[in-house]
Design a protein around this motif. Sequence first.
Motif, short mmCIF file in Angstrom:
data_model
loop_
_atom_site.label_atom_id
_atom_site.label_comp_id
_atom_site.label_asym_id
_atom_site.label_seq_id
_atom_site.Cartn_x
_atom_site.Cartn_y
_atom_site.Cartn_z
N ILE A 144 0.85 -1.20 0.00
CA ILE A 144 0.00 0.00 0.00
C ILE A 144 0.88 1.25 0.00
N ALA A 145 1.93 1.24 0.87
CA ALA A 145 2.80 2.42 0.97
C ALA A 145 3.47 2.72 -0.37
N ARG A 146 3.93 1.64 -1.02
CA ARG A 146 4.60 1.86 -2.32
C ARG A 146 3.65 2.49 -3.33
N ILE A 147 2.41 1.97 -3.37
CA ILE A 147 1.45 2.50 -4.35
C ILE A 147 1.14 3.96 -4.03
N VAL A 148 0.95 4.27 -2.74
CA VAL A 148 0.66 5.66 -2.36
C VAL A 148 1.80 6.56 -2.83
N ARG A 149 3.02 6.10 -2.68
CA ARG A 149 4.18 6.93 -3.06
C ARG A 149 4.39 6.96 -4.58
N GLY A 150 3.53 6.24 -5.28
CA GLY A 150 3.60 6.27 -6.74
C GLY A 150 4.65 5.33 -7.30
N GLY A 151 5.14 4.39 -6.45
CA GLY A 151 6.19 3.46 -6.90
C GLY A 151 5.61 2.26 -7.63
N GLU A 152 6.39 1.72 -8.53
CA GLU A 152 5.98 0.51 -9.24
C GLU A 152 6.59 -0.68 -8.50
N ALA A 153 6.03 -1.88 -8.69
CA ALA A 153 6.65 -3.08 -8.15
C ALA A 153 8.03 -3.21 -8.82
N VAL A 154 8.99 -3.87 -8.10
CA VAL A 154 10.34 -3.97 -8.67
C VAL A 154 10.27 -4.71 -10.01
N THR A 155 10.75 -4.07 -11.05
CA THR A 155 10.78 -4.74 -12.35
C THR A 155 12.24 -4.99 -12.70
N LEU A 156 12.55 -6.20 -13.05
CA LEU A 156 13.94 -6.50 -13.36
C LEU A 156 14.16 -6.33 -14.86
N THR A 157 15.16 -5.52 -15.18
CA THR A 157 15.44 -5.31 -16.61
C THR A 157 16.66 -6.11 -17.04
N GLU A 158 17.42 -6.60 -16.05
CA GLU A 158 18.59 -7.42 -16.39
C GLU A 158 18.76 -8.47 -15.29
N SER A 159 19.61 -9.44 -15.52
CA SER A 159 19.80 -10.50 -14.51
C SER A 159 20.58 -9.94 -13.32
N VAL A 160 20.09 -10.23 -12.11
CA VAL A 160 20.71 -9.66 -10.91
C VAL A 160 20.72 -10.66 -9.76
N VAL A 161 21.64 -10.40 -8.82
CA VAL A 161 21.60 -11.08 -7.53
C VAL A 161 20.93 -10.10 -6.58
N ILE A 162 19.85 -10.53 -5.93
CA ILE A 162 19.11 -9.61 -5.07
C ILE A 162 19.69 -9.64 -3.67
N VAL A 163 20.04 -8.47 -3.16
CA VAL A 163 20.51 -8.33 -1.78
C VAL A 163 19.45 -7.52 -1.05
N ALA A 164 19.07 -7.97 0.15
CA ALA A 164 18.05 -7.25 0.90
C ALA A 164 18.14 -7.63 2.36
N ASP A 165 17.47 -6.83 3.21
CA ASP A 165 17.39 -7.22 4.62
C ASP A 165 16.59 -8.50 4.71
N ASP A 166 15.43 -8.46 4.12
CA ASP A 166 14.57 -9.64 4.07
C ASP A 166 13.74 -9.48 2.81
N LEU A 167 13.11 -10.51 2.36
CA LEU A 167 12.30 -10.38 1.15
C LEU A 167 10.88 -10.74 1.46
N GLN A 168 9.98 -10.02 0.84
CA GLN A 168 8.59 -10.36 1.04
C GLN A 168 8.19 -11.34 -0.04
N PRO A 169 7.29 -12.26 0.33
CA PRO A 169 6.93 -13.30 -0.66
C PRO A 169 6.44 -12.70 -1.96
N SER A 170 5.64 -11.64 -1.88
CA SER A 170 5.10 -11.10 -3.13
C SER A 170 6.20 -10.49 -3.97
N GLN A 171 7.22 -9.91 -3.33
CA GLN A 171 8.34 -9.38 -4.12
C GLN A 171 8.99 -10.52 -4.88
N THR A 172 9.16 -11.65 -4.18
CA THR A 172 9.86 -12.78 -4.79
C THR A 172 9.11 -13.27 -6.02
#
Length: 575
Positions: free
Chosen positions: A137-165
């Motif tokens: 909800i916070a991301r949408i309010v701030r006008g952000g898009e879901a993370v879209t990958l444009t190239e192959s990457v290794v994801i580093v994060a504190d933790d990942l949310q299932p929907s992000q995955t």
Amino acid sequence: MYVGHGRCACAGITMGKVLHIKTPEMADTVRTSKTIEEELSLFESALGKAQAELESLITKAQQEIGAEQAEIFEIHRMMLDDPDICDNIRERIKQGGINAADAAIAVGREQAHDFEQLDDDYMRERAADVKDVTSRIARIVRGGEAVTLTESVVIVADDLQPSQTVAMDRSKILGFVLRHGTQNSHASILARTMNIPLIINANLPKSLDDSEQGGTAAAEGEDCLDLNGKFIGVNAATGTFYVEPNEATITQLQQEKDAFDQRRIRQLALRGQQGISQSGHRILTFANIGQVDDVEQVLENDGEGIGLFRSEFLYLGRSTPPTEEEQFKAYAKVASTMNGKIVIIRTLDIGADKKVDYFNLPEEENPAMGVRALRICLMQPEIFKTQLRAIYRAAARGNIAMMFPMVTRLSEVTEAKAICAEVEAELKAEGQAYAVPKIGIMIETPAAAILSAELAHHVDFFSVGTNDLTQYTTACDRQNQNLGKFYDPHHEAVLALLRLIAQNAHAAGIPAGICGELAADPELTDLFVEMGYDELSVSPGAILALRERIRASTTQCQSELSNARVHLGEIIKRH
Ligand code: PEP
Ligand code: MG
């Protein structure tokens, strides 16, 4: 080059550019310049968009990873209708001074905190879900898009949310390195389902420099360095990662990756197969675990049972011992997840390098030879009884056996069994549900190995702890890095004891296993087949490699096995 470490949650080797995803934070500057009505309307419209995003995620998950995983997003969709979440966010906004995004994050945090306090594992897992929903909800309010990958990457994060995955394009995710996370978190389960290398509990760097380690790790609660765009090499099988690796490390990782990928394809085909040598000797391939959530890895790698549950890990890193109830829940959870496959719980092995303050043990000059393991349990039976009660009660819920560590002579076993009998009588008198587990012992002192012929008549099975057996037989401290070749698990004396232990077990008609590190040593598999070992217990990621090695062995078994085999069958098929 910074070399970091963590725990393997999905094995694999990968390299690539980092996409560092930050957890959405509450803004710490001006919180809103809009009216309450405007913020409320932003929130309502974000809610609608979140519904729509989740609809398409559910379809994507159903098509790409299965109905079971799609249920996670059904739960998220239901949470969007939950007044506890949405009304709370509305209330927060109405109080004024806060924007809709921050209100969502604040409510998400509070609710997640409440879930985290609950006893029930299932409910605790909901903490991640509520955070996931509110940060959407916070991301949408701030006008952000879901993370879209444009190239192959290794994801580093504190933790990942299932929907992000799930929302990310799987074909572009090379791997994950997470600062937090558990084996059982949704993100871990999803990563395993999608077979993406994943390291959890990674010590991400706070800074990079030219020192030998290549930098400093960020401490708990400290911000870590932004790794966006940096190159990273990940060996999730060993839990090691390299930020900005040098040429030699890249070449080495590439070689490890090629070999790993080929091996893994071969080994995965062995799930559901047995570890039977060319000459027909069957060895059970079991797993060693230290925590409840390691069981996922055992099942993923088709472990036929748990040969060593190092229960003392439940006691470490806290200021009071775990209660009977806490232990009962942990053991029952492992047993029920293993679904009838045997779980051998090793009773408390505190002491030596595994220290706790609350048992008030004296400082010792030589703790490896001091008050440790079964000795503590016999000296302070109340501690032992709490654990035994939990084990007996959990044994009514699944196929549980137990074994005592650091035995040196029969009187210790009979004393321990007498305490077990007291516990059984108490539980019976209280009308508690319990079952009497099979009782084995670890053979990890030369004394126990030498007396194994006698000991075998008083227990249901042996499991050899080769780490300590090597230490005590060769008089080499297993913690001492300077001893080099002198700490040698292949030492002739250790191997002679291993042969003697198997012979004595079989002569008395009980099975023998090995749960020390040596069990996974491919150079010794032939010897273990020849000695007639019935079971080898290794780290979950090593199970299939071991099974493959056993199946390739052409050595003849030299031990008289028949009665031990009958007995083994009884133990592993109890439920
Ligand atoms: C061993 O000593 O081999 C063993 C399995 O126990 P731990 O490593 O936990 O001492
Ligand atoms: Mg040991």
